[in-house]
Write a protein that holds these residues in place. Structure first.
Motif, PDB file in Angstrom:
ATOM      1  N   LEU A   1       1.034  -1.161  -0.089  1.00  0.00           N
ATOM      2  CA  LEU A   1      -0.170   0.100   0.128  1.00  0.00           C
ATOM      3  C   LEU A   1       0.863   1.153  -0.172  1.00  0.00           C
ATOM      4  CD1 LEU A   1      -2.479  -1.073   2.738  1.00  0.00           C
ATOM      5  CD2 LEU A   1      -2.774  -1.166   0.227  1.00  0.00           C
ATOM      6  N   PRO A   2       0.369   2.324  -0.258  1.00  0.00           N
ATOM      7  CA  PRO A   2       1.121   3.631  -0.109  1.00  0.00           C
ATOM      8  C   PRO A   2       1.395   3.812   1.325  1.00  0.00           C
ATOM      9  CG  PRO A   2      -1.196   3.768  -1.619  1.00  0.00           C
ATOM     10  CD  PRO A   2      -1.017   2.586  -0.802  1.00  0.00           C
ATOM     11  N   PRO A   3       2.826   4.471   1.386  1.00  0.00           N
ATOM     12  CA  PRO A   3       3.290   4.653   2.635  1.00  0.00           C
ATOM     13  C   PRO A   3       2.301   5.725   3.374  1.00  0.00           C
ATOM     14  CG  PRO A   3       5.063   4.732   1.081  1.00  0.00           C
ATOM     15  CD  PRO A   3       3.790   4.677   0.267  1.00  0.00           C
ATOM     16  N   ALA A   4       1.768   6.639   2.837  1.00  0.00           N
ATOM     17  CA  ALA A   4       1.227   7.784   3.296  1.00  0.00           C
ATOM     18  C   ALA A   4      -0.023   8.212   2.543  1.00  0.00           C
ATOM     19  CB  ALA A   4       1.858   8.665   4.232  1.00  0.00           C
ATOM     20  N   VAL A   5      -1.083   8.715   2.909  1.00  0.00           N
ATOM     21  CA  VAL A   5      -1.998   9.432   2.077  1.00  0.00           C
ATOM     22  C   VAL A   5      -2.443  10.699   2.588  1.00  0.00           C
ATOM     23  CG1 VAL A   5      -4.501   9.286   1.174  1.00  0.00           C
ATOM     24  CG2 VAL A   5      -2.952   7.179   1.118  1.00  0.00           C
ATOM     25  N   LEU A   6      -2.582  11.585   1.705  1.00  0.00           N
ATOM     26  CA  LEU A   6      -3.305  13.042   2.225  1.00  0.00           C
ATOM     27  C   LEU A   6      -4.126  13.023   1.064  1.00  0.00           C
ATOM     28  CD1 LEU A   6      -3.161  15.737   3.563  1.00  0.00           C
ATOM     29  CD2 LEU A   6      -1.375  16.689   1.863  1.00  0.00           C
ATOM     30  N   ALA A   7      -5.279  13.189   1.799  1.00  0.00           N
ATOM     31  CA  ALA A   7      -6.499  13.450   0.857  1.00  0.00           C
ATOM     32  C   ALA A   7      -7.204  15.009   1.122  1.00  0.00           C
ATOM     33  CB  ALA A   7      -7.617  12.464   1.350  1.00  0.00           C
ATOM     34  N   LEU A   8      -7.316  15.588  -0.109  1.00  0.00           N
ATOM     35  CA  LEU A   8      -7.666  16.975   0.263  1.00  0.00           C
ATOM     36  C   LEU A   8      -9.150  17.222  -0.186  1.00  0.00           C
ATOM     37  CD1 LEU A   8      -4.321  18.154  -1.659  1.00  0.00           C
ATOM     38  CD2 LEU A   8      -4.476  18.076   0.738  1.00  0.00           C
ATOM     39  N   ALA A   9      -9.716  17.628   0.609  1.00  0.00           N
ATOM     40  CA  ALA A   9     -11.445  17.888   0.370  1.00  0.00           C
ATOM     41  C   ALA A   9     -11.777  16.780  -0.438  1.00  0.00           C
ATOM     42  CB  ALA A   9     -11.565  19.091  -0.234  1.00  0.00           C
ATOM     43  N   PRO A  10     -11.731  15.501  -0.013  1.00  0.00           N
ATOM     44  CA  PRO A  10     -11.947  14.279  -0.807  1.00  0.00           C
ATOM     45  C   PRO A  10     -13.367  14.003  -0.970  1.00  0.00           C
ATOM     46  CG  PRO A  10     -11.210  13.561   1.261  1.00  0.00           C
ATOM     47  CD  PRO A  10     -10.919  14.990   1.202  1.00  0.00           C
TER      48      PRO A  10
ATOM     49  N   LEU B   1      -6.743  13.510   6.296  1.00  0.00           N
ATOM     50  CA  LEU B   1      -7.680  14.152   5.531  1.00  0.00           C
ATOM     51  C   LEU B   1      -7.798  15.656   5.914  1.00  0.00           C
ATOM     52  CD1 LEU B   1     -11.458  13.027   5.325  1.00  0.00           C
ATOM     53  CD2 LEU B   1     -10.887  15.511   5.106  1.00  0.00           C
ATOM     54  N   LEU B   2      -7.509  16.466   4.899  1.00  0.00           N
ATOM     55  CA  LEU B   2      -7.363  17.948   5.049  1.00  0.00           C
ATOM     56  C   LEU B   2      -8.398  18.527   4.221  1.00  0.00           C
ATOM     57  CD1 LEU B   2      -4.002  19.966   5.143  1.00  0.00           C
ATOM     58  CD2 LEU B   2      -6.054  20.583   3.792  1.00  0.00           C
ATOM     59  N   HIS B   3      -9.246  19.598   4.954  1.00  0.00           N
ATOM     60  CA  HIS B   3     -10.356  20.250   4.347  1.00  0.00           C
ATOM     61  C   HIS B   3     -10.716  21.667   4.880  1.00  0.00           C
ATOM     62  CE1 HIS B   3     -13.741  19.952   7.181  1.00  0.00           C
ATOM     63  NE2 HIS B   3     -12.952  18.758   7.425  1.00  0.00           N
ATOM     64  N   GLY B   4     -11.160  22.371   3.947  1.00  0.00           N
ATOM     65  CA  GLY B   4     -11.252  23.903   4.368  1.00  0.00           C
ATOM     66  C   GLY B   4     -12.527  23.836   5.120  1.00  0.00           C
ATOM     67  N   SER B   5     -12.761  24.687   6.176  1.00  0.00           N
ATOM     68  CA  SER B   5     -14.365  24.714   6.895  1.00  0.00           C
ATOM     69  C   SER B   5     -15.346  25.415   6.341  1.00  0.00           C
ATOM     70  CB  SER B   5     -14.102  25.480   8.257  1.00  0.00           C
ATOM     71  OG  SER B   5     -13.728  26.892   7.877  1.00  0.00           O
ATOM     72  N   VAL B   6     -15.070  25.995   4.919  1.00  0.00           N
ATOM     73  CA  VAL B   6     -16.331  26.612   4.397  1.00  0.00           C
ATOM     74  C   VAL B   6     -16.236  25.980   2.696  1.00  0.00           C
ATOM     75  CG1 VAL B   6     -16.217  28.703   5.750  1.00  0.00           C
ATOM     76  CG2 VAL B   6     -14.637  28.704   3.705  1.00  0.00           C
ATOM     77  N   ASP B   7     -15.701  24.726   2.657  1.00  0.00           N
ATOM     78  CA  ASP B   7     -15.876  24.050   1.560  1.00  0.00           C
ATOM     79  C   ASP B   7     -17.343  24.031   1.059  1.00  0.00           C
ATOM     80  OD1 ASP B   7     -16.084  22.168  -0.529  1.00  0.00           O
ATOM     81  OD2 ASP B   7     -14.286  21.019   0.161  1.00  0.00           O
ATOM     82  N   GLU B   8     -17.589  24.608  -0.082  1.00  0.00           N
ATOM     83  CA  GLU B   8     -19.014  24.348  -0.563  1.00  0.00           C
ATOM     84  C   GLU B   8     -19.295  23.353  -1.793  1.00  0.00           C
ATOM     85  OE1 GLU B   8     -21.267  28.081  -1.258  1.00  0.00           O
ATOM     86  OE2 GLU B   8     -19.651  29.113   0.167  1.00  0.00           O
TER      87      GLU B   8
ATOM     88  N   VAL C   1     -17.812  19.990  -1.801  1.00  0.00           N
ATOM     89  CA  VAL C   1     -17.968  18.470  -1.065  1.00  0.00           C
ATOM     90  C   VAL C   1     -18.766  18.930   0.152  1.00  0.00           C
ATOM     91  CG1 VAL C   1     -17.004  16.452  -0.288  1.00  0.00           C
ATOM     92  CG2 VAL C   1     -16.074  17.711  -2.444  1.00  0.00           C
ATOM     93  N   PRO C   2     -20.075  18.386   0.400  1.00  0.00           N
ATOM     94  CA  PRO C   2     -20.596  18.760   1.636  1.00  0.00           C
ATOM     95  C   PRO C   2     -19.626  18.224   2.747  1.00  0.00           C
ATOM     96  CG  PRO C   2     -22.091  17.450   0.175  1.00  0.00           C
ATOM     97  CD  PRO C   2     -20.736  17.579  -0.598  1.00  0.00           C
ATOM     98  N   LEU C   3     -19.621  18.913   3.853  1.00  0.00           N
ATOM     99  CA  LEU C   3     -18.874  18.650   4.939  1.00  0.00           C
ATOM    100  C   LEU C   3     -19.124  17.390   5.709  1.00  0.00           C
ATOM    101  CD1 LEU C   3     -18.550  22.212   6.723  1.00  0.00           C
ATOM    102  CD2 LEU C   3     -16.990  21.247   5.013  1.00  0.00           C
TER     103      LEU C   3
ATOM    104  N   ALA D   1     -16.863  14.322   7.707  1.00  0.00           N
ATOM    105  CA  ALA D   1     -17.426  13.759   9.340  1.00  0.00           C
ATOM    106  C   ALA D   1     -17.593  12.169   9.212  1.00  0.00           C
ATOM    107  CB  ALA D   1     -18.265  14.553   9.717  1.00  0.00           C
ATOM    108  N   ASP D   2     -18.459  12.026   8.193  1.00  0.00           N
ATOM    109  CA  ASP D   2     -18.780  10.480   7.940  1.00  0.00           C
ATOM    110  C   ASP D   2     -17.733   9.506   7.821  1.00  0.00           C
ATOM    111  OD1 ASP D   2     -21.345  11.278   8.472  1.00  0.00           O
ATOM    112  OD2 ASP D   2     -22.132  11.289   6.401  1.00  0.00           O
TER     113      ASP D   2
END
Length: 277
Positions: free
Chosen positions: A147-156, A208-215, A217-219, A223-224
């Motif tokens: 598997l990948p050693p590490a994953v960074l998911a941006l607003a996925p 998992l990195l995302h912005g608090s005001v992403d419009e 992808v539903p926030l 969380a889920d």
């Protein structure tokens, strides 16, 4: 279908980032015979620079060119960057071709080097799916224990069922999986949230990195997914939207680069993470 309504802030962010001029990469290559099985590379001058394998977004439909300014900017931050193309839904791809290509990308392009697999939006979905491939049935053509050693998911996008329910990007999830009749049967093999529900971990270090005001992808998708991934690290950037994560020099992009530095500093010596028992 009702058109998606977004704020003036989100509309300006989207316009500004997606209108950036594409950046030509210094190196191009192929990993297969299909015209979409290609990649762009920005090698760092330092041969020991950390490697980032970057999967583009665009709801599995659009090409990688909108991400070339960000890839080039990351190279200027001291990373070697690979930005692959792959067969996309609405054309030569979708299920299974998109997943065939992404599996081939992560299995071959790093060539044994330690790396971080990063992806934005639907590219984040594909990155999270790659981290979960050891959770697939052993008979699946996509199953692997490397598997990948590490994953960074941006607003996925993390939840294909929710993506279908909310009809995001004009039913992009249905198009990816071949329509309503095939959706239910195919989703368990390619949906990160579904794959995590039982095991509750992939064994891969994941942020998992995302912005608090992403419009875009539903926030609730973020969380889920966090609710079923016990060892997930979530980073929330206040006042940041969906697209400034990939806007060169923007506060969101600077946070992405800082997170990548932190992840690459902790990479294992070999090129793959083995799932933990």
């Amino acid at each position: 279908m009702t058109a998606r309504e977004i704020s003036a802030f989100a509309a300006e962010e989207e316009r500004r980032v997606l209108s950036l001029r594409p950046v030509l990469a210094p190196v191009h290559g192929r990993y297969g015979d299909h015209p979409h099985q290609v990649y762009d590379a920005w090698p760092a001058e330092d041969a020991d620079a950390p490697l980032v394998l970057l999967l583009h977004g665009g709801y599995w439909r659009y090409d990688r060119m909108h991400l070339t300014p960000f890839a080039a900017w990351l190279a200027g931050q001291g990373f070697s960057v690979l930005l692959p193309g792959f067969r996309r839904s609405g054309g030569a791809g979708g299920y299974p071709e998109t997943f065939d290509d992404v599996a081939r990308i992560v299995d071959t392009l790093p060539e044994g080097r330690p790396y971080v697999l990063a992806g934005h939006c639907s590219g984040g979905h594909l990155a999270l799916w790659c981290a979960a491939r050891a959770l697939l049935p052993a008979g699946s053509p996509w199953y692997t224990s490397s598997l990948p050693p590490a994953v960074l998911a941006l607003a996925p996008l993390t939840d294909l069922e929710a993506t279908r329910r909310d009809r995001l990007s004009n039913d992009a999830a249905l198009q990816l999986l071949g329509g309503q009749d095939l959706f239910e049967a195919r989703m368990p093999y390619v949906d990160p949230l579904t794959l995590l529900r039982g095991p509750r971990t992939t064994g891969v270090r994941t942020v998992l990195l995302h912005g608090s005001v992403d419009e875009e992808v539903p926030l609730t998708q973020f969380a889920d997914y966090a609710a079923v991934h016990d060892d997930l690290e979530t980073v929330v950037l206040p006042g940041v939207g969906h697209y400034t994560l990939i806007e060169p020099g923007a506060p969101g992009a600077l946070a992405v680069a800082a997170t990548l530095r932190r992840l690459t500093a902790a990479l294992p010596a070999d090129g793959h993470q083995r799932p933990r028992c």
